[in-house]
Design a protein around this motif. Structure first.
Motif, short mmCIF file in Angstrom:
data_model
loop_
_atom_site.label_atom_id
_atom_site.label_comp_id
_atom_site.label_asym_id
_atom_site.label_seq_id
_atom_site.Cartn_x
_atom_site.Cartn_y
_atom_site.Cartn_z
N PHE A 1 13.67 35.54 23.11
CA PHE A 1 12.96 34.66 24.05
C PHE A 1 13.82 33.43 24.36
O PHE A 1 14.01 33.06 25.53
N GLU B 1 4.00 40.89 20.09
CA GLU B 1 3.54 39.57 20.54
C GLU B 1 4.63 38.90 21.38
O GLU B 1 4.38 38.42 22.50
N TYR C 1 4.99 37.62 25.43
CA TYR C 1 5.42 36.28 25.87
C TYR C 1 6.60 36.39 26.83
O TYR C 1 6.68 35.65 27.81
N LEU D 1 11.48 25.26 32.93
CA LEU D 1 10.32 25.30 32.06
C LEU D 1 9.98 26.77 31.82
O LEU D 1 9.62 27.48 32.75
N ILE D 2 10.14 27.20 30.57
CA ILE D 2 9.92 28.61 30.26
C ILE D 2 8.71 28.72 29.37
O ILE D 2 8.74 28.31 28.20
N LYS D 3 7.63 29.23 29.92
CA LYS D 3 6.36 29.20 29.18
C LYS D 3 5.43 30.31 29.66
O LYS D 3 5.65 30.91 30.71
N SER D 4 4.40 30.53 28.85
CA SER D 4 3.39 31.50 29.26
C SER D 4 1.99 30.89 29.24
O SER D 4 1.04 31.54 29.64
N LEU D 5 1.90 29.65 28.78
CA LEU D 5 0.58 29.00 28.72
C LEU D 5 0.13 28.58 30.11
O LEU D 5 0.91 28.08 30.90
N LEU E 1 -3.56 26.86 31.20
CA LEU E 1 -4.94 26.57 30.82
C LEU E 1 -5.89 26.57 32.02
O LEU E 1 -7.10 26.65 31.85
N VAL F 1 1.24 21.58 22.28
CA VAL F 1 1.64 22.72 23.12
C VAL F 1 2.04 22.25 24.52
O VAL F 1 2.86 22.87 25.18
N TYR G 1 5.71 19.78 27.04
CA TYR G 1 6.55 19.89 28.25
C TYR G 1 6.00 19.09 29.42
O TYR G 1 6.72 18.81 30.37
N THR H 1 12.69 17.26 29.92
CA THR H 1 13.96 17.95 29.71
C THR H 1 13.66 19.43 29.93
O THR H 1 12.50 19.81 30.07
N ASP H 2 14.70 20.24 29.93
CA ASP H 2 14.47 21.69 29.90
C ASP H 2 13.55 21.98 28.71
O ASP H 2 13.68 21.35 27.66
N MET H 3 12.66 22.94 28.88
CA MET H 3 11.68 23.14 27.81
C MET H 3 11.20 24.59 27.75
O MET H 3 11.02 25.25 28.77
N TYR H 4 11.04 25.05 26.51
CA TYR H 4 10.36 26.32 26.25
C TYR H 4 9.00 26.02 25.65
O TYR H 4 8.83 25.01 24.97
N GLU H 5 8.07 26.92 25.85
CA GLU H 5 6.81 26.86 25.09
C GLU H 5 6.78 28.14 24.25
O GLU H 5 6.74 29.23 24.80
N ALA H 6 6.86 27.98 22.94
CA ALA H 6 7.03 29.13 22.04
C ALA H 6 5.70 29.70 21.55
O ALA H 6 4.66 29.06 21.67
N ALA H 7 5.77 30.88 20.96
CA ALA H 7 4.61 31.45 20.27
C ALA H 7 4.38 30.66 18.97
O ALA H 7 5.28 29.98 18.47
N VAL I 1 13.09 30.55 18.58
CA VAL I 1 13.40 30.35 20.00
C VAL I 1 14.58 29.38 20.14
O VAL I 1 15.53 29.63 20.89
#
Lengths: 71, 353, 247
Positions: free
Chosen positions: B65, B88, B92, B210-214, B216, C56, C59, C64-70, C77
């Motif tokens: 990821f 999982e 993602y 921005l790398i995300k899956s959330l 809301l 959570v 971001y 900044t550049d950002m990931y949202e992890a599990a 990550v």
């Protein structure tokens, strides 16, 4: 003694009171006004600010700007 | 002079990825795919890449990821129980629309199962595995030669669709040796420059990544889902792949993929030699599934026989394709057992009457 | 008389108001991280990894550049990103449930590999977002919604001292525990965060700053009371200090 002034960005304030507690000279209090989120923002209610920034350091909402008054 | 080399399947898979420009591999040992990480640990430093043994499959897929988020080509491999652990993370990755290639060298399940070959992860690969409405582009090579070509193609597909691609191989393919020629496979697709979306180009792009899956906000999440679905429809239009052999005059058509299709080809040759008209449809893409050739079977076809190294998984898609026009039967072996040429021959003969 | 602004929002912070409860110390730590990024001049070369939990939405606040992890996987990550792009500064920001419970394997192995990343670890002894359940760092006798009679070591073991545990490993470059309970501690916390980022920039391996923090809402206290409770109860069990320094 340096002289300062605290400006509370009222829309950002959540009325937590950490700034009031942190202020060594007790020049801050929770105001009677209500912001658009329903919180009563903090305010500087008297002279005596020494621009120590402790209130801003403790503010979780970065809702405080501090100015130093230069004579 | 021929450029063919004799290689073990797992090593050939790894080499194909390297030749496709993949420099980053994160993995965890599990039989029967261990030669992939072993090969990568030696090979990737030669091309200035990184091999890293993760502490678990869970960590490995999350390293992917992070690595895939930079826009560089990344590979991870595992076998059935390990893929379950990764599911999982795969969800993602699909949700965040990151490109990566995942090789599953399938073994018998459920549970810890065994270490011998199987095809029992068809549902997991094509119908989900992880949570949510996502799809994996799933390719099922039939030979090692085809596997190397599919793996190279998979990197292009992953980047074009910004979607994980799974190579669904089985333990036979991983462990057997075969002569292979590494051909440069390159899709003529207009692949977007990762600098447009990947991590690490904030200054150039003037905007952060921005790398995300959330999500809301339910309206936004529904919109994101619709965008993904639209992408999957494009895959269904463009990426269906299958091989069809002797279907035109067939009385019985066998449906099989991977190693099972290879065994079935030998059975069909024997049946044809005895004057029996048996054909083969071999799906090469399992998602998107080739429903059309099953829907368009010639009028002469009286029966479809699905053969799998499972208790019957692909048969559900075959039935969806056939739409009840002719009966669909099943012959399968599982748990590390494979159908023999003779067993498939017998199963077909029963249907031929 | 002229006025000079001597305290304002750091550049690397967005202008968005946080979703945090009043008095939640996440906001203080967010600001310190952003100030450090600004002071090091690395905004465009920094990558954050947000956790699952209250932070959570990190971001939304740090630009900044950002990931949202599990959940729990932020160190993995960050590892994947840093291994491909060692030129970037990569940090994770994780709570105690994320880091010390579900992500225990990831943090231990990232630390043990000496992964050249920075971890900001918020320890407030409780699960915040899900509504105040027991965390691995919940103190003995502390009440939460899943240990309503107080944490009992016979049933739930003892609170994990993450900084000390990770400091037993050979590889990490910098490990410290700090708090934001008072202005003097906030100054120390910023110093520690800066040291941690500098450790990474210098290529000296894994760095972690554990920040003792509050959760006024789920602790059932006013924000000011929560800071006092932290000082009186958490600091004695979780001593402040630097446990590992870069060579």
């Amino acid at each position: 003694m340096p002289k300062g002034r605290v400006e509370v960005l009222e829309e950002k304030c959540k009325s937590c009171g950490l700034c009031v507690e942190a202020c060594p000279n007790k020049v801050l209090k929770i105001s009677d006004r209500i912001n658009s989120k329903g919180y009563r923002p903090a305010e500087q209610f008297k002279e005596g600010c020494v621009a120590c920034k402790m209130c801003a350091m403790m503010c979780p909402d970065v809702a405080i700007e501090v100015y130093r008054v230069e004579s | 002079m021929s450029n063919r080399v004799l290689m073990k399947g797992n090593e050939a898979f790894a080499e194909a990825a390297v030749q496709a420009g993949c420099k980053y591999f994160f993995g965890y040992p599990i039989t029967p795919q261990n030669e992939i990480p072993e090969y990568m640990s030696k090979r990737l430093p030669e091309v200035g890449g990184v091999y890293l043994q993760a502490e678990s499959e869970v960590a490995g897929i999350n390293m992917i990821f992070g690595a895939a988020g930079t826009g560089f080509r990344t590979l991870i491999s595992s076998s059935s129980p390990g893929i379950s652990l990764m599911s999982e993370g795969i969800s993602y990755i699909a949700a965040a629309e990151l490109p990566c290639v995942i090789i599953n060298v399938m073994r018998g399940g459920p549970g810890l199962g065994g270490i011998l070959p199987a095809q029992s992860d068809y549902f997991q690969a094509t119908k989900g595995g992880g949570h949510g409405d996502y799809r994996l582009l799933t390719l099922a090579p039939g030979t090692l030669q085809e596997a190397t070509e599919f793996i190279m193609m998979a990197f292009d597909l992953a980047e074009y669709y910004r979607n994980p691609v799974m190579i669904l191989a089985d333990g036979f393919m991983g462990q057997m040796m075969e002569a292979i020629e590494f051909k440069k496979v390159k899709l003529n697709y207009d692949i977007p420059d990762p600098k447009e979306w990947a991590i690490g180009y904030m200054a150039e792009r003037g905007k952060r990544a921005l790398i995300k899956s959330l999500s809301l906000d339910p309206e936004m999440l529904e919109k994101h889902n619709q965008k993904l679905q639209e992408k999957y429809r494009r895959m269904e239009e463009k990426e269906v792949r299958y091989e069809s052999v002797g279907v035109e005059d067939a009385d019985v058509v066998i449906a099989a993929y991977g190693t099972t299709a290879r065994i079935a080809k030998s059975s069909i040759k024997k049946l044809r030699d005895q004057g029996m008209k048996v054909g083969l449809i071999r799906p090469q893409s399992l998602y998107p599934f080739p429903y059309k050739p099953f829907n368009d079977l010639p009028d002469g076809v009286k029966h479809v026989l699905v053969v799998e190294m499972s208790c019957g998984q692909m048969i559900e898609d075959v039935k969806l394709g056939v739409q009840g026009k002719v009966p669909v039967s099943f012959y399968g072996r599982c748990g590390g057992m494979a159908p023999s040429v003779e067993e498939i021959e017998e199963a077909a003969k029963k249907l031929l009457g | 008389m002229a006025e000079v602004k001597i305290f304002e929002r750091p550049k690397s912070m967005t202008d968005v108001s946080t979703h945090y409860c009043p008095g939640c110390t996440h906001g203080i730590v967010h600001r310190l991280v952003a100030e450090v990024i600004d002071e090091l001049g690395i905004q465009e070369k920094t990558v954050g990894v947000a956790p699952v939990g209250c932070a959570v939405l990190l971001y939304n606040y740090i630009n900044t550049d950002m990931y949202e992890a599990a959940h729990g996987r932020a160190p993995a990550v960050a590892t994947g990103c840093k291994r491909v792009r060692p030129d970037l500064t990569v940090f994770t920001y994780q709570g105690d449930g994320d880091l010390a419970s579900i992500g225990a394997a990831e943090i231990v192995h990232a630390a043990n590999r000496g992964e050249n990343i920075t971890v900001i670890f918020i320890n407030n002894a409780i699960y915040g977002m899900t509504g105040g359940q027991m965390a691995p760092t919940t103190l003995l006798k502390q009440r939460t919604t899943t240990c309503p009679f107080g944490r009992d070591p016979k049933a739930n073991g003892y609170p994990i001292r993450v900084a000390e545990m990770l400091a037993t490993l050979e590889a990490p470059g910098y490990i410290a525990r700090v708090t934001v309970a008072r202005p003097k501690y906030v100054i120390k916390t910023k110093e520690a965060i800066k040291k941690a980022f500098q450790t990474q920039i210098d290529g000296k391996g894994f760095s972690l700053v554990e920040v003792l923090s509050t959760c006024p809402t789920n602790w059932g206290m006013r924000p000011t009371e929560a800071l006092k409770w932290l000082e009186e109860n958490m600091i004695p069990y979780y001593p402040l200090g630097e446990f590992k320094l870069p060579n």
